[in-house]
Every structure is written in structure tokens, then in C-alpha cells.
Motif scaffolding. Structure first.
Motif, short mmCIF file in Angstrom:
data_model
loop_
_atom_site.label_atom_id
_atom_site.label_comp_id
_atom_site.label_asym_id
_atom_site.label_seq_id
_atom_site.Cartn_x
_atom_site.Cartn_y
_atom_site.Cartn_z
N PRO A 10 0.96 -1.31 -0.04
CA PRO A 10 0.08 0.02 -0.12
C PRO A 10 0.79 1.25 -0.04
O PRO A 10 1.72 1.15 0.75
N ALA A 11 0.55 2.29 -0.68
CA ALA A 11 1.30 3.63 -0.88
C ALA A 11 -0.01 4.68 -0.82
O ALA A 11 -0.80 4.88 -1.27
N ARG A 12 0.36 5.54 0.40
CA ARG A 12 -0.45 6.69 0.49
C ARG A 12 -0.25 7.89 -0.29
O ARG A 12 0.78 8.36 -0.48
N VAL A 13 -1.31 8.25 -0.86
CA VAL A 13 -1.18 9.23 -2.03
C VAL A 13 -1.30 10.56 -1.13
O VAL A 13 -0.62 11.63 -1.56
N GLY A 14 -2.23 10.53 -0.11
CA GLY A 14 -2.13 11.82 0.56
C GLY A 14 -3.54 11.97 1.28
O GLY A 14 -4.15 10.78 1.68
N TRP A 15 -4.06 13.03 1.72
CA TRP A 15 -5.22 13.21 2.64
C TRP A 15 -6.12 14.07 2.29
O TRP A 15 -5.85 15.03 1.42
N THR A 16 -7.37 13.72 2.40
CA THR A 16 -8.59 14.59 1.76
C THR A 16 -9.54 14.70 2.90
O THR A 16 -9.80 14.12 3.74
N LEU A 17 -10.67 15.78 2.59
CA LEU A 17 -11.76 15.72 3.43
C LEU A 17 -12.81 14.94 2.81
O LEU A 17 -12.78 14.53 1.61
N ALA A 18 -13.59 14.40 3.55
CA ALA A 18 -14.49 13.43 3.49
C ALA A 18 -15.94 13.82 3.96
O ALA A 18 -15.94 13.96 5.10
N ASN A 19 -17.04 13.33 3.40
CA ASN A 19 -18.42 13.29 3.94
C ASN A 19 -18.93 11.70 4.05
O ASN A 19 -19.08 11.21 2.99
N GLU A 20 -18.52 11.03 5.12
CA GLU A 20 -18.97 9.70 5.48
C GLU A 20 -20.50 9.72 5.66
O GLU A 20 -20.81 9.37 6.92
N PHE A 21 -21.20 9.88 4.91
CA PHE A 21 -22.63 9.82 4.81
C PHE A 21 -23.27 8.51 5.28
O PHE A 21 -22.98 7.51 4.92
N SER A 22 -24.11 8.91 6.41
CA SER A 22 -24.48 7.64 7.05
C SER A 22 -26.21 7.73 7.41
O SER A 22 -26.42 8.91 7.35
N ASP A 23 -26.69 6.62 7.73
CA ASP A 23 -28.20 6.77 8.23
C ASP A 23 -28.11 6.40 9.80
O ASP A 23 -28.18 5.44 10.30
N HIS A 24 -28.20 7.48 10.55
CA HIS A 24 -27.96 7.59 11.81
C HIS A 24 -29.40 7.18 12.79
O HIS A 24 -29.04 6.44 13.79
N VAL A 25 -30.53 7.26 12.07
CA VAL A 25 -31.82 6.76 12.60
C VAL A 25 -31.59 5.20 12.52
O VAL A 25 -31.97 4.46 13.52
N MET A 26 -31.26 4.68 11.63
CA MET A 26 -31.30 3.01 11.46
C MET A 26 -30.24 2.66 12.45
O MET A 26 -30.41 1.62 13.18
N GLU A 27 -29.10 3.49 12.69
CA GLU A 27 -27.97 2.82 13.52
C GLU A 27 -28.60 2.97 14.84
O GLU A 27 -28.16 1.99 15.78
N ARG A 28 -29.30 3.76 15.18
CA ARG A 28 -29.82 4.16 16.62
C ARG A 28 -30.77 3.09 17.07
O ARG A 28 -30.72 2.73 18.25
N VAL A 29 -31.49 2.40 16.15
CA VAL A 29 -32.38 1.20 16.42
C VAL A 29 -31.69 0.14 17.41
O VAL A 29 -32.03 -0.39 18.18
#
Length: 327
Positions: free
Chosen positions: A179-198
Motif C-alpha cells: 500500500p502507498a498513501r497518495v495523501g489526505w482529503t476531506l470526506a463526507n462519510e454519509f450515514s443513516d443515523h436513525v437506522m444505526e440508533r435502532v
């Protein structure tokens, strides 16, 4: 040094930015090609970019406004790009998670989330690798990667669509499986928090959603203390805004430990593959009682990464029951 990808006719072009100046990278059709050249030859990515040379100047903010900045790293075959992540890695993340999974009784045992968070505090930054395993999840492949400015669409069966402002590591796997790291970036790790909370065991389901990252890659060292802002705009007005922190000074795990526990699996070391690995957050609008609505705009920014990452929330129509046809 920052890298980004610009839509250019039928393909892409690579932009390098140093300070306020941005230029096309000559003879480079993609950041993937540059990264694989560096992995193949043993050179640094900065040296590879320098050897290609600078082309025409680019007005990056104007390109972003025109919707011409796309994902900063992709794979020619989306099935060979893997979107994954780790959670409970940031100081404060356990409190956020526990608030989502509030215990019905004060007499119940400490939650699994808190147990895992404490494990990270105790051995997430070992002097000698490996340290303790983090929480890990799979989001999908390159078919669910949404470019900056694009729409994060919740499926018809979703119960929620909420942002998660994170730092992501971008990686290519070299010809020898390293593995080789290209670099770092911002991300939006979009999730379903209502489902997770169940139920916490629904976490895997809640993460199978699109995600976005970019628009710029920070090449080189990530600051130990990353400070940014996450906000939601609705009908032109900011309805929620909060700082978010990342970088190892604000984390219970080291990046080296998190990278080890991802790439220790041979399936993630297949030559030529691309990995976008999101490292977690402690800041969620959902934890503050915000329910995002269709048309809302998520905006994530941090000075270290240059341009902000923005995405609009969309909602798919309900789909029929999935049925399997016997062959």
C-alpha cells in the motif's frame, strides 16, 4: 502541495496547487496514473509531479463554481476502488455515539461503544505496532463515490441521511502489493443515523451509503491538529454549524495503527486497487437533534485542505422488494 482532478472534455486533467498558485500537470491524465508511477518507480509523488512539469494556470475556485472539479482520485474500474472507514477513533467520539445509543436503564452495563473507545485510549497509539483493533466498516466501491458538489442520495428505504465530516486517507496498491498513501482529503462519510440508533448491530447497514471526498488532496504530512467546520445550509441559510477536530492530537488511535489494521488483510493489498479510508469523527448534526432534509447542502471545510467539500442531500424513491431469480 495539493492535487485535484479537473473535468476536461471527455476525460480528466490533474491540477497541482502550491500556495495560491494552481497549474495543470503536463502529460498527466489522472492522479491515479501519477500515483501508480510513483509506486512503480519508488519515487515520491512530489518528484513525479515535478518531473512532469507545470502547464497552464488554473483558477481552482472558478472551476469548483462551474462544477468541473471531480473526485481527486479514482480507479478506471470503479469495482477496484474501496470505500471503508473506522469509528470511535476521535476524542469525544464515544460521547457522541453513546448519546445516539442511550441506555434504557442506568443499571445496564457500559456500552460496547464505550468499551471499544476505552480500548483505543489504552492501546490505540502503541510505541510498537500493532495496537488494538479499531471499529471498521465497509461503505461500498467506486460506484457510490460522489464527486464534490454532487448529490448524496439516500436510498428509498433509508430512515435518515446525515453528514459525517472526516479526514480520509487515499491509497494505491503498488505492483508488489504494497500500500502507498497518495495523501489526505476531506470526506463526507454519509450515514443513516436513525437506522444505526435502532440497534448497534445495524451499523453495517447504516454505512452502506454513498460518500464524497475531495476536492483537493493534501500530499505529504497531515497536521497533528486539524481544525475545521461542518455546516448545513437550507434555502440559503445556515441552520447548523459546528467545529470539528481531527489529526492525531485529537485522536485515540494513530494513523499508523489504523492503516495497519486495514491493510493487514490480503484482500486489501491487490495490485492496482485504490482505497479511500475514512478515519472517523466526533461531530454530527444528528447528535444535536438536526434532521437533514432533501435539498440541504452539507459543507465541510478545513484550511489544511484548501477548497471546501460541498454536497446536496437527495432522496431516492421507494424501490420494490428485491427479488432473486433462480437460474
Amino acid at each position: 502541495m495539493h492535487l485535484s482532478q479537473l473535468l476536461d472534455g471527455a476525460g480528466t486533467a490533474v491540477v497541482v496547487r502550491e500556495g495560491a498558485e494552481a497549474f495543470l500537470v503536463q502529460g498527466a491524465a489522472s492522479t491515479y496514473d501519477l500515483a501508480m508511477e510513483a509506486a512503480r518507480t519508488g519515487q515520491s509523488l512530489a518528484d513525479v509531479v515535478a518531473a512532469h512539469g507545470r502547464g497552464d494556470p488554473v483558477d481552482l475556485p472558478a472551476m469548483a463554481a462551474q462544477g468541473r472539479l471531480t473526485l481527486p482520485l479514482t480507479h478506471p474500474d470503479p469495482a477496484h476502488l474501496h470505500l471503508t472507514g473506522t469509528g470511535l477513533t476521535h476524542l469525544g467520539s464515544a460521547a457522541t455515539r453513546d448519546a445516539m445509543h442511550a441506555k434504557a436503564s442506568q443499571d445496564e452495563a457500559v456500552s460496547d461503544s464505550m468499551k471499544m473507545f476505552r480500548m483505543g485510549l489504552e492501546n490505540g497509539k502503541p510505541d510498537t505496532l500493532p495496537g488494538v483493533q479499531p471499529e471498521w466498516f465497509y461503505k461500498g466501491n467506486g460506484t457510490v463515490a460522489v464527486p464534490p458538489g454532487g448529490t448524496l442520495t439516500s436510498p428509498g428505504f433509508a430512515q435518515d441521511g446525515g453528514e459525517e465530516p472526516e479526514v480520509a486517507g487515499l491509497y494505491v496498491i503498488g505492483p508488489d502489493g504494497t500500500p502507498a498513501r497518495v495523501g489526505w482529503t476531506l470526506a463526507n462519510e454519509f450515514s443513516d443515523h436513525v437506522m444505526e440508533r435502532v440497534n448497534y448491530l445495524y451499523l453495517a447497514h447504516s454505512k452502506l451509503r454513498p460518500a464524497s471526498y475531495g476536492p483537493e488532496i493534501l500530499v505529504g504530512d497531515l497536521p497533528a491538529d486539524v481544525q475545521g467546520t461542518s455546516r448545513i445550509r437550507r434555502a440559503g441559510e445556515v441552520i447548523w454549524e459546528k467545529p470539528f477536530l481531527s489529526g492525531e492530537a485529537n485522536m485515540s488511535h494513530s494513523f499508523a495503527n489504523l492503516e495497519h489494521h486495514h491493510f493487514k488483510y490480503g484482500v486489501f493489498c491487490q495490485p492496482g486497487d485504490v482505497h479511500v479510508h475514512m478515519f472517523g469523527t466526533a461531530t454530527l448534526s444528528f447528535a444535536d437533534g438536526i434532521q437533514a432534509e432533501t435539498g440541504d447542502i452539507f459543507e465541510i471545510e478545513a484550511p489544511a485542505f484548501g477548497l471546501p467539500l460541498t454536497n446536496t442531500l437527495g432522496q431516492a424513491d421507494p424501490a420494490p422488494v428485491a427479488r432473486v431469480r433462480a437460474l
